[in-house]
Design a protein around this motif. Structure first.
Motif, PDB file in Angstrom:
ATOM      1  N   GLY A 459       0.858  -1.184   0.000  1.00 30.99           N
ATOM      2  CA  GLY A 459       0.000   0.000   0.000  1.00 30.99           C
ATOM      3  C   GLY A 459       0.893   1.231   0.000  1.00 30.99           C
ATOM      4  O   GLY A 459       1.794   1.350   0.824  1.00 30.99           O
ATOM      5  N   VAL A 460       0.657   2.111  -0.958  1.00 32.88           N
ATOM      6  CA  VAL A 460       1.510   3.303  -1.058  1.00 32.88           C
ATOM      7  C   VAL A 460       0.678   4.581  -1.044  1.00 32.88           C
ATOM      8  O   VAL A 460       1.029   5.575  -1.664  1.00 32.88           O
ATOM      9  N   GLY A 461      -0.420   4.559  -0.331  1.00 28.03           N
ATOM     10  CA  GLY A 461      -1.264   5.752  -0.225  1.00 28.03           C
ATOM     11  C   GLY A 461      -2.682   5.342   0.097  1.00 28.03           C
ATOM     12  O   GLY A 461      -2.994   4.158   0.210  1.00 28.03           O
ATOM     13  N   GLU A 462      -3.530   6.361   0.240  1.00 30.11           N
ATOM     14  CA  GLU A 462      -4.905   6.084   0.654  1.00 30.11           C
ATOM     15  C   GLU A 462      -5.872   6.070  -0.516  1.00 30.11           C
ATOM     16  O   GLU A 462      -7.060   5.899  -0.336  1.00 30.11           O
ATOM     17  N   GLN A 463      -5.366   6.300  -1.713  1.00 32.07           N
ATOM     18  CA  GLN A 463      -6.281   6.370  -2.847  1.00 32.07           C
ATOM     19  C   GLN A 463      -6.482   4.999  -3.481  1.00 32.07           C
ATOM     20  O   GLN A 463      -5.717   4.074  -3.254  1.00 32.07           O
ATOM     21  N   VAL A 464      -7.524   4.955  -4.302  1.00 31.27           N
ATOM     22  CA  VAL A 464      -7.984   3.667  -4.812  1.00 31.27           C
ATOM     23  C   VAL A 464      -6.910   2.906  -5.604  1.00 31.27           C
ATOM     24  O   VAL A 464      -6.848   1.680  -5.548  1.00 31.27           O
ATOM     25  N   ASP A 465      -6.043   3.632  -6.283  1.00 30.13           N
ATOM     26  CA  ASP A 465      -5.046   2.914  -7.084  1.00 30.13           C
ATOM     27  C   ASP A 465      -3.684   2.832  -6.393  1.00 30.13           C
ATOM     28  O   ASP A 465      -2.671   2.603  -7.038  1.00 30.13           O
ATOM     29  N   ASP A 466      -3.691   2.998  -5.083  1.00 30.77           N
ATOM     30  CA  ASP A 466      -2.426   2.968  -4.355  1.00 30.77           C
ATOM     31  C   ASP A 466      -2.088   1.576  -3.821  1.00 30.77           C
ATOM     32  O   ASP A 466      -1.596   1.430  -2.701  1.00 30.77           O
ATOM     33  N   LEU A 467      -2.402   0.569  -4.599  1.00 33.60           N
ATOM     34  CA  LEU A 467      -2.060  -0.800  -4.218  1.00 33.60           C
ATOM     35  C   LEU A 467      -1.205  -1.363  -5.349  1.00 33.60           C
ATOM     36  O   LEU A 467      -1.673  -1.523  -6.476  1.00 33.60           O
ATOM     37  N   GLU A 468       0.042  -1.617  -5.034  1.00 35.88           N
ATOM     38  CA  GLU A 468       0.989  -2.018  -6.074  1.00 35.88           C
ATOM     39  C   GLU A 468       1.490  -3.432  -5.822  1.00 35.88           C
ATOM     40  O   GLU A 468       1.666  -3.825  -4.667  1.00 35.88           O
ATOM     41  N   PRO A 469       1.754  -4.141  -6.892  1.00 37.71           N
ATOM     42  CA  PRO A 469       2.396  -5.443  -6.674  1.00 37.71           C
ATOM     43  C   PRO A 469       3.773  -5.217  -6.058  1.00 37.71           C
ATOM     44  O   PRO A 469       4.400  -4.183  -6.308  1.00 37.71           O
ATOM     45  N   PHE A 470       4.196  -6.138  -5.279  1.00 42.41           N
ATOM     46  CA  PHE A 470       5.469  -5.974  -4.574  1.00 42.41           C
ATOM     47  C   PHE A 470       6.620  -6.366  -5.491  1.00 42.41           C
ATOM     48  O   PHE A 470       6.612  -7.444  -6.084  1.00 42.41           O
ATOM     49  N   SER A 471       7.584  -5.484  -5.596  1.00 47.62           N
ATOM     50  CA  SER A 471       8.753  -5.775  -6.425  1.00 47.62           C
ATOM     51  C   SER A 471       9.987  -5.860  -5.537  1.00 47.62           C
ATOM     52  O   SER A 471      10.359  -4.880  -4.876  1.00 47.62           O
ATOM     53  N   ALA A 472      10.604  -7.044  -5.519  1.00 47.77           N
ATOM     54  CA  ALA A 472      11.753  -7.263  -4.640  1.00 47.77           C
ATOM     55  C   ALA A 472      12.911  -6.322  -4.974  1.00 47.77           C
ATOM     56  O   ALA A 472      13.518  -5.721  -4.087  1.00 47.77           O
ATOM     57  N   SER A 473      13.214  -6.170  -6.254  1.00 44.88           N
ATOM     58  CA  SER A 473      14.406  -5.387  -6.589  1.00 44.88           C
ATOM     59  C   SER A 473      14.184  -3.905  -6.313  1.00 44.88           C
ATOM     60  O   SER A 473      15.071  -3.221  -5.801  1.00 44.88           O
ATOM     61  N   GLU A 474      12.980  -3.403  -6.615  1.00 41.08           N
ATOM     62  CA  GLU A 474      12.740  -1.982  -6.364  1.00 41.08           C
ATOM     63  C   GLU A 474      12.769  -1.673  -4.871  1.00 41.08           C
ATOM     64  O   GLU A 474      13.317  -0.671  -4.436  1.00 41.08           O
ATOM     65  N   PHE A 475      12.187  -2.588  -4.105  1.00 44.95           N
ATOM     66  CA  PHE A 475      12.187  -2.381  -2.657  1.00 44.95           C
ATOM     67  C   PHE A 475      13.624  -2.439  -2.130  1.00 44.95           C
ATOM     68  O   PHE A 475      14.046  -1.596  -1.334  1.00 44.95           O
ATOM     69  N   ALA A 476      14.367  -3.422  -2.576  1.00 43.65           N
ATOM     70  CA  ALA A 476      15.744  -3.594  -2.077  1.00 43.65           C
ATOM     71  C   ALA A 476      16.598  -2.375  -2.422  1.00 43.65           C
ATOM     72  O   ALA A 476      17.370  -1.884  -1.592  1.00 43.65           O
ATOM     73  N   ARG A 477      16.427  -1.863  -3.628  1.00 39.78           N
ATOM     74  CA  ARG A 477      17.212  -0.679  -4.031  1.00 39.78           C
ATOM     75  C   ARG A 477      16.800   0.527  -3.188  1.00 39.78           C
ATOM     76  O   ARG A 477      17.635   1.324  -2.776  1.00 39.78           O
ATOM     77  N   ALA A 478      15.492   0.646  -2.952  1.00 46.12           N
ATOM     78  CA  ALA A 478      15.016   1.810  -2.194  1.00 46.12           C
ATOM     79  C   ALA A 478      15.542   1.777  -0.764  1.00 46.12           C
ATOM     80  O   ALA A 478      15.996   2.793  -0.240  1.00 46.12           O
ATOM     81  N   ILE A 479      15.517   0.620  -0.154  1.00 47.82           N
ATOM     82  CA  ILE A 479      15.937   0.585   1.250  1.00 47.82           C
ATOM     83  C   ILE A 479      17.458   0.713   1.385  1.00 47.82           C
ATOM     84  O   ILE A 479      17.964   1.280   2.344  1.00 47.82           O
ATOM     85  N   ALA A 480      18.184   0.226   0.389  1.00 50.10           N
ATOM     86  CA  ALA A 480      19.643   0.324   0.463  1.00 50.10           C
ATOM     87  C   ALA A 480      20.139   1.675  -0.050  1.00 50.10           C
ATOM     88  O   ALA A 480      21.334   1.962   0.022  1.00 50.10           O
ATOM     89  N   GLY A 481      19.216   2.471  -0.565  1.00 53.12           N
ATOM     90  CA  GLY A 481      19.606   3.786  -1.077  1.00 53.12           C
ATOM     91  C   GLY A 481      20.494   3.668  -2.303  1.00 53.12           C
ATOM     92  O   GLY A 481      21.433   4.435  -2.496  1.00 53.12           O
ATOM     93  N   VAL A 482      20.204   2.661  -3.127  1.00 57.33           N
ATOM     94  CA  VAL A 482      20.982   2.449  -4.352  1.00 57.33           C
ATOM     95  C   VAL A 482      20.141   2.957  -5.516  1.00 57.33           C
ATOM     96  O   VAL A 482      18.953   2.630  -5.601  1.00 57.33           O
ATOM     97  N   ALA A 483      20.743   3.731  -6.378  1.00 56.44           N
ATOM     98  CA  ALA A 483      19.968   4.328  -7.477  1.00 56.44           C
ATOM     99  C   ALA A 483      19.503   3.256  -8.454  1.00 56.44           C
ATOM    100  O   ALA A 483      20.160   2.250  -8.637  1.00 56.44           O
TER     101      ALA A 483
END
Ligand SMILES: Nc1nc2c(ncn2[C@@H]2O[C@H](COP(=O)(O)OP(=O)(O)OP(=O)(O)O)[C@@H](O)[C@H]2O)c(=O)[nH]1
Length: 483
Positions: A459-483
């Motif tokens: 869940g990435v917000g309160e609006q109707v289309d704020d439900l995204e499939p989970f992406s392992a690589s995007e999440f991993a890059r975001a948390i590690a602060g890797v571009a």
């Protein structure tokens, strides 16, 4: 108090039926980047009782034996260990101000003493303080007459009324800032975790070689960031195997971390599959209060109906009138009928009735909301168990999907929540909500490593289309602060 008799369920008018696709169906996966457009905030119609149609058959439905009713008060809700964002997690500094707050009676004027006991004090006039007068008083500046702006004869339009004036151009409303993409919102949500991690990693590796001490320090940093011991060790082992004794930069460490986190998350980043040979495929949604169950149900119903599936919703959160109303609104928005009953009714009975109604209606999917409950309240957890049991009477495999919403801003407690809901309700998939808030992303990694349950959506917000499939690589890059 005797348990309130289950009442006739309400049905909110349904949308025209669609023909189901053959099973199994994969819930549509949107493109990885959502256009950065802001959909107008949805108009929430005032919920009216007239939108609910009483069912004449509810009474005929074979009801499970009514179980004990454990109404939970608002007081219980306040005990929830999970903070309810969008407000950020309380910082340690929060509450410090409370010490300074004065009790009301301290602030109230003192009660006049009884005249019989104390005579009123005679006040002495306080001495008058003289104010120094400035030696020189600057003269008041006289307003300088401003010349009337002359309309330029060469440019623009002028209005001739009392005098000739430049024609006021209608002011253009400022363009609304484009909505950030879901990925950006997730990145921003994870920014705090990521910043802290990056700072701490940089602190460990400034002018230090990779040795036993730095590895130990790194392990501590990763554990403190909620990633869990298993993942922390994966990262340190991976680094040690290739770079032991060498100089390592924090950028290299973060890259290794992103790779290892991705390896942990990849097996759980799965799309939700619905087996439409079951009519309906029953999705039971469980989780602690305020973790986003009802909102997630609304978003999911929107996704499914957009994909051509017919959905029925069941307002199994019979404890909160607002939750029932909230679900009805989502039902209207997604044109999905909502089976509801009156406040305080038996939730298992409602679930059973809803299942029958969905069968009769030939719905593809039935999504059942449940009351939020603390995982340590045994009687409430027993009620959840009963809902599962009762659904199994109509289809031994039901509920086919048991989704747990987990608030990503929760820390270590989330691990415990999953453990208990899994044991009681047979959770077989997760939705991590509020990743756009001040999420503690590390906990998702720890949950994945420990429970290995599919994370179907974030869940990435309160609006109707704020439900995204989970992406392992995007999440991993975001948390590690890797571009
Ligand atoms: N920012 C953000 N807010 C969310 C998200 N999901 C849910 N919320 C908000 O979180 C709050 C609680 O959501 P609900 O859907 O009511 O949670 P619930 O689990 O049904 O709550 P109970 O009925 O009390 O158990 C609401 O204000 C939602 O708008 C999300 O992904 N991001």
């Amino acid at each position: 108090m005797p348990p309130p008799a289950p009442s006739e369920p309400d049905i909110v008018p349904s949308r025209p039926e669609r023909q189901p696709e053959p099973a199994p169906v994969e819930v549509p996966t949107p493109p990885s980047e959502v256009p950065a457009e802001t959909p107008a905030p949805p108009e929430i119609p005032p919920s009216s009782p007239s939108s609910a149609q009483p069912s004449s058959e509810a009474g005929a439905a074979p009801h499970p034996p009514a179980g004990p009713f454990f109404p939970h008060s608002d007081g219980e809700k306040e005990e929830v260990p999970t903070p309810t964002p969008p407000s950020p997690r309380p910082s340690r500094a929060e509450g410090k101000g409370e010490g300074r707050r004065q009790p009301a009676q301290d602030l109230a004027p003192a009660e006049p003493a009884s005249s019989a006991e104390i005579s009123p004090p005679i006040r002495q006039p306080s001495p008058v303080e003289t104010q120094p007068i400035p030696a020189e008083v600057a003269p008041e500046p006289q307003p300088v007459p401003q010349p009337t702006p002359k309309p330029s004869s060469s440019a623009g339009k002028v209005t001739v009324a009392k005098k000739v004036e430049p024609k006021a151009e209608p002011q253009k409303a400022p363009e609304p800032a484009p909505r950030r993409s879901w990925f950006q919102r997730m990145r921003d949500g994870l920014a705090r975790s990521s910043r802290e991690l990056s700072g701490n990693i940089a602190g460990v590796f400034t002018k230090r070689k990779l040795d036993g001490d730095t590895l130990q320090d790194l392990e501590d940093v990763l554990i403190r960031a909620d990633l869990g011991v298993e993942t922390a060790l994966r990262v340190t082992d991976s680094l040690a195997s290739s770079r032991y004794g060498k100089d390592v930069s924090d950028t290299e460490v973060r890259a290794v971390m992103a790779a290892e986190v991705e390896k942990v998350l990849t097996p759980v980043a799965k799309p939700l599959e619905l087996d439409l040979s079951h009519k309906p495929h029953v999705i039971l949604v469980v989780g602690v209060n305020g973790t986003g169950k009802t909102t997630t149900i609304g978003k999911l119903a929107a996704k499914l109906t957009e994909g051509g599936l017919s959905v029925m919703l069941a307002a199994g959160d019979t404890f909160r009138a607002a939750a029932i109303e909230q679900l009805k609104i989502w039902g209207e928005r997604t044109k999905s009928p909502v089976i509801a009953t009156k406040l305080g009714a038996d939730a298992a009975g409602l679930a059973y009735d809803a299942f029958e109604k969905a069968k009769e209606a030939g719905s593809d999917v039935l999504i059942i909301d449940t009351a939020g409950r603390l995982q340590n309240k045994t009687e409430l957890m027993a009620e959840l168990e009963k809902i599962v049991r009762v659904l199994g009477k109509l289809d031994p495999e039901a509920p086919h999907t048991v989704l747990q919403t987990v608030d990503a801003t929760t820390g270590q407690n989330a691990l415990n929540q999953v453990e208990i809901f899994r044991n009681v309700a047979g959770v077989n998939g997760l939705v991590m909500t509020k990743l756009d808030g001040t999420a503690r992303g590390g906990i998702l990694v720890a949950i994945a490593a420990k429970h290995r349950l599919p994370v179907y959506f974030i869940g990435v917000g309160e609006q109707v289309d704020d439900l995204e499939p989970f992406s392992a690589s995007e999440f991993a890059r975001a948390i590690a602060g890797v571009a």
